[in-house]
Design an enzyme around this catalytic site. Structure first.
Site, PDB file in Angstrom:
ATOM      1  N   GLU A  19     -38.420 -27.560  39.525  1.00 33.73           N
ATOM      2  CA  GLU A  19     -37.034 -26.899  39.232  1.00 33.73           C
ATOM      3  C   GLU A  19     -36.528 -27.172  40.756  1.00 33.73           C
ATOM      4  OE1 GLU A  19     -36.986 -23.833  36.615  1.00 33.73           O
ATOM      5  OE2 GLU A  19     -35.645 -22.520  38.074  1.00 33.73           O
ATOM      6  N   ASP A  20     -37.040 -26.511  41.545  1.00 32.74           N
ATOM      7  CA  ASP A  20     -36.087 -26.479  42.934  1.00 32.74           C
ATOM      8  C   ASP A  20     -36.273 -27.417  43.950  1.00 32.74           C
ATOM      9  OD1 ASP A  20     -35.188 -24.327  41.538  1.00 32.74           O
ATOM     10  OD2 ASP A  20     -36.472 -23.038  42.546  1.00 32.74           O
TER      11      ASP A  20
END
Ligand code: MN
Length: 702
Positions: A120-121
């Site tokens: 996600e990051d």
């Protein structure tokens, strides 16, 4: 100390050390300290390995290597990222993984948990995770990865939960990671703006806590409850904290009773550990709500841990023989287990010097582990399933795919849009919680969450409730369909029997409890003439009833020829997929397809009637905005609504409690398609932390 005894804020007084294996907060802090300085980072994963070995002494070297590799990848890919608190980002996945390791999660869960935010990051891709750590880890990481805001906009949060629940249906470990993730985020929420804190706390309350409860993860559930309590009810929280601190300064009556119990069990030759467990803050608060004044023994419970199932009943026999039992408190969750794996005997006994009543939980060490960690402690569910005997039918047949989850996954497919999914999910998850309401004339009523004033009336008066003509909730006149909240005060208004007209068939739509439903149905069986159409059944232009199941709806009936009522529970608007039910003669109530009431109607044997929207140009909807109170809030909200070109039909502003206010607006939209934009615009008003479609129609006091 058990997790149930921990609160977000320590009351300060020294605590007895009861049980250390599940002290999540202490280990969380160790992880933070260990990882604060770059050169000490390897210590942090050392703590995880240590905690993992404590539960899984036979963990293979290969498994421990995977943990180290996952840590190295997570640390290097998150390097340079900071949390809002200013700490290196890696402290978050580490703390989440420690929480899971402490609960006894198996290695694959821990590896995935270390990597849970990488895709996600950071630049790490799912393919890289699959290559490095295998298909299972990849599936778990994918399951907890949010959908892109760019693709989904305001629907990103509901769609993320939908994705996560579907993934959980195939592998329950997805939800284990999500719950631990939310716990750590809640612990560190203080750095966020108050609106954001409140918004996250509400989703935690409505979705994550019920999921933790249903999956049996008591240790996470209780800490999440306390964290939410501190944010959403700061005044009650402070009061509870003060009460707990005050109690800790005094004598603990449970200690004396625990000594007596130990002696009794020694004499009976039953090997047992007798511990004192403090209640968590929310539990203390609930007891206070139920009983009013708290006594010293109310702040905790005795926990008796034994080796064998049979010993549980042996302990119970000794306690009921040697102490005076409070029979109404006895519950056998071993013979009749709860839906969520939990097993224990519950009882209460009066201490030998009279006066103090101690609640007692009796369980085996194994039951205790399951009670605290639920599905997290199941190990690899697939390895187990392969080796075990086929499980019996029912909710508990497969703890990794419980019945409620299957049902939820079924109806979510029918939910036509994220908003319907989101509100139905919150409603569904609210259903098996218990609330306590106060009778205005004294005493309390225990009701399932979601219960309405109809349920309260029948719970209090039995068949006498047939002559109910109104209700006050918290001193305000409201409709019988109003859903009750924990702690509400209810005053049921009855007509004299000779003048009362009996129940309205619509009450069936609002009855959640079997008691109320059965009473109402038997009234109509005995009074078939009581079925004339009610005055409140307004014709609704814009709906067509098509269906052959019900005589009055044969062929197509165009409104306003037939009486169609839009259900207050789910407030359908075009273009929602809708389903109708003939509730009597020629009245059809229309629900959204995903509404839990649809299942209840079917269970009542109501035949569905086909309905469709014929004109979606106009629609009316009721929205609730929850906000921090501030000057000009009402003006700003109504302006935001007006700017969207929407007319306000009615508005209700409830008096502020603990600095929060709730506005309920019934609105006329020129076009149903404008609803998402309108809700977004309202959410952007400063101070507003949630806007949702009303679950039940607005109070009649608007
Ligand atoms: Mn996370």
């Amino acid at each position: 100390m058990s997790a149930e005894a921990t609160g977000p804020v320590s009351p300060g007084a020294p605590r007895k050390r009861v049980r250390s294996r599940l002290d999540l907060r202490r280990l969380g802090r160790v992880a933070m300290r260990g990882s604060a300085a770059r050169d000490r980072l390897p210590d942090a994963i050392g703590h995880v390995v240590e905690a993992h070995r404590a539960h899984h002494p036979d963990a293979s070297q290969e498994a421990l290597d995977a943990l180290r590799r996952a840590y190295v990848l997570a640390e290097s890919s998150h390097r340079g990222q900071m949390r809002k608190s200013g700490e290196p980002y890696i402290t978050h996945p580490l703390a989440v993984t420690l929480i899971l390791a402490q609960l006894g999660a198996e290695t694959t869960t821990l590896v995935a948990s270390l990597l849970h935010d990488t895709v996600e990051d950071t630049d790490v891709t799912l393919d890289q995770v699959r290559e490095g750590f295998g298909e299972e880890v990849c599936y778990l990481v994918d399951g907890v990865t949010k959908v892109e805001k760019i693709d989904y906009g305001a629907a990103a949060e509901p769609e993320t939960f939908r994705k996560m629940l579907v993934a959980t249906g195939n592998d329950v470990r997805v939800m284990s990671i999500k719950l631990a993730d939310r716990l750590h985020n809640m612990r560190t929420l203080g750095v966020m703006r108050p609106e954001k804190q409140a918004r996250i706390a509400k989703v935690t309350r409505d979705v994550l806590i019920p999921l933790a409860e249903r999956l049996g993860v008591q240790a996470l559930k209780t800490e999440l409850e306390d964290l939410v309590f501190a944010i959403l009810h700061p005044e009650e929280y402070a009061k509870t904290r003060a009460l707990i601190a005050e109690n800790e300064r005094g004598r603990n009556p449970l200690a004396a009773i625990a000594d007596d119990v130990r002696q009794v069990l020694r004499e009976a030759d039953i090997e047992a550990e007798v511990l004192i467990r403090r209640r968590h803050f929310v539990s203390v608060h609930r007891v206070r709500m139920k009983r009013g004044e708290l006594r010293g023994a109310d702040f905790g419970r005795l926990l008796v841990l034994v080796n064998e199932d049979a010993d549980c009943y042996g302990v119970l026999g000794e306690l009921h023989t040697c102490f005076t039992p409070v029979v109404s408190e006895f519950k056998d969750f071993i013979a009749v287990p709860k839906f969520n794996l939990y097993q224990s005997l519950h009882t209460a006994v009066v201490g030998r010097d009279g006066g103090d009543v101690a609640e007692v939980l009796i369980r085996t060490h194994q039951m205790h582990k399951v009670a605290e960690a639920g599905v997290v402690a199941l190990g690899n569910p697939y390895a187990q399933a392969a080796s075990e005997e086929p499980a019996p039918d029912g909710e508990r047949a497969d703890p990794t795919r419980p019945g409620w989850l299957s049902r939820l996954l079924d109806w979510q497919q029918a939910a036509p849009d994220p908003d319907t999914f989101w509100s139905s999910l919150r409603e569904e998850l609210a259903q098996d919680r218990e609330i306590t309401v106060y009778r205005a004339d004294g005493g309390t009523l225990g009701l399932p969450a979601g219960a309405t004033c109809v349920d309260a009336a029948y719970a209090q008066y039995g068949e006498g409730a047939h002559f109910c003509i109104g209700v006050r909730v918290n001193d305000r006149l409201t409709t019988l369909s109003t859903a009750l909240r924990d702690g509400d005060t209810v005053q049921i208004l009855l007509a004299p029997r000779e003048t009362g007209s009996g129940p309205d068939a619509e009450w069936l739509d609002h009855a959640r409890t079997p008691a109320a439903r059965i009473a109402i149905k038997s009234w109509f069986a005995a009074h078939p003439d009581g079925l004339e159409a009610p005055e409140s059944a307004e014709p609704r232009p814009g709906l067509t009833v098509a269906g052959a199941r019900h005589s009055a709806a044969n062929a197509v009936v165009d409104l306003p020829g037939a009486s169609v009522r839009l259900a207050g529970c789910c407030t359908p608007v075009p273009p929602d997929a809708v389903i109708g039910f003939a509730v009597r003669g020629n009245v059809v109530t229309v629900h959204r397809e995903g509404c839990p009431a649809v299942g209840r109607m079917a269970a009542l044997g109501r035949g569905p009637v086909g309905v469709r929207w014929v004109d979606s140009a106009q629609c009316r909807v009721t929205l609730t905005a929850e906000s921090f109170g501030r000057p000009h809030l009402l003006a700003d909200l109504t302006e935001a609504i007006a700017v969207e070109g929407v007319a306000i039909v009615s508005a209700t502003v409830e008096p502020p409690t603990e600095g929060r206010v709730r506005h309920t607006y019934t609105l006329q939209l020129p076009d149903a398609a404008r609803l998402p934009g309108l809700m977004r615009a309202m959410r952007k008003v400063a101070g507003v932390y949630d806007v949702s479609r009303a679950q039940h129609r607005a109070a009649a006091t608007s």
